[in-house]
Write a protein that holds these residues in place. Structure first.
Motif, mmCIF file in Angstrom:
data_model
loop_
_atom_site.group_PDB
_atom_site.id
_atom_site.type_symbol
_atom_site.label_atom_id
_atom_site.label_comp_id
_atom_site.label_asym_id
_atom_site.label_seq_id
_atom_site.Cartn_x
_atom_site.Cartn_y
_atom_site.Cartn_z
ATOM 1 N N UNK A 128 -32.148 35.664 54.515
ATOM 2 C CA UNK A 128 -32.881 36.584 53.642
ATOM 3 C C UNK A 128 -31.941 37.575 52.960
ATOM 4 N N UNK A 129 -30.940 38.078 53.678
ATOM 5 C CA UNK A 129 -29.964 38.981 53.072
ATOM 6 C C UNK A 129 -29.173 38.285 51.972
ATOM 7 N N UNK A 130 -28.854 37.018 52.178
ATOM 8 C CA UNK A 130 -28.140 36.264 51.155
ATOM 9 C C UNK A 130 -29.006 36.095 49.912
ATOM 10 N N UNK A 131 -30.280 35.828 50.095
ATOM 11 C CA UNK A 131 -31.197 35.692 48.968
ATOM 12 C C UNK A 131 -31.308 37.006 48.187
ATOM 13 N N UNK A 132 -31.488 38.113 48.886
ATOM 14 C CA UNK A 132 -31.615 39.416 48.234
ATOM 15 C C UNK A 132 -30.323 39.781 47.521
ATOM 16 N N UNK A 133 -29.181 39.523 48.151
ATOM 17 C CA UNK A 133 -27.897 39.831 47.530
ATOM 18 C C UNK A 133 -27.664 38.965 46.298
ATOM 19 N N UNK A 134 -28.082 37.718 46.350
ATOM 20 C CA UNK A 134 -27.955 36.837 45.188
ATOM 21 C C UNK A 134 -28.793 37.305 44.018
ATOM 22 N N UNK A 135 -30.001 37.753 44.280
ATOM 23 C CA UNK A 135 -30.869 38.269 43.218
ATOM 24 C C UNK A 135 -30.276 39.563 42.651
ATOM 25 N N UNK A 136 -29.753 40.426 43.521
ATOM 26 C CA UNK A 136 -29.106 41.662 43.075
ATOM 27 C C UNK A 136 -27.880 41.360 42.220
#
Length: 74
Positions: A54-62
């Motif tokens: 989930x952190x990777x997904x959020x960081x990718x969107x950011x």
């Protein structure tokens, strides 16, 4: 300021990507025809794996949003 945030976000994204566990047998499994690289399989992530995913997904969107802001700001 956006470039500094972009640099930090890209470093965090690389680290989070490297922390994720492998979901296939590796490079040789991709070419040997074994069960590797099943893109549509249901993987049940639990605990730390789910948090990192989930952190990777959020960081990718950011990261994507920062790139768009950097392009529009020029």
């Amino acid at each position: 300021m956006v470039k500094v945030l972009l640099l930090i976000t890209s470093a965090v994204l690389i680290i989070l990507s490297l922390l994720q566990s492998g979901k296939s047998e590796g490079f040789t499994g991709a070419f040997s025809g074994s069960k590797g690289l099943d893109l549509f399989s249901n993987s049940k992530e639990r605990g730390a794996e789910k948090v990192i995913s989930n952190l990777t997904l959020v960081t990718g969107v950011l990261y994507f949003a920062l790139v768009i802001i950097a392009i529009l700001g020029q």
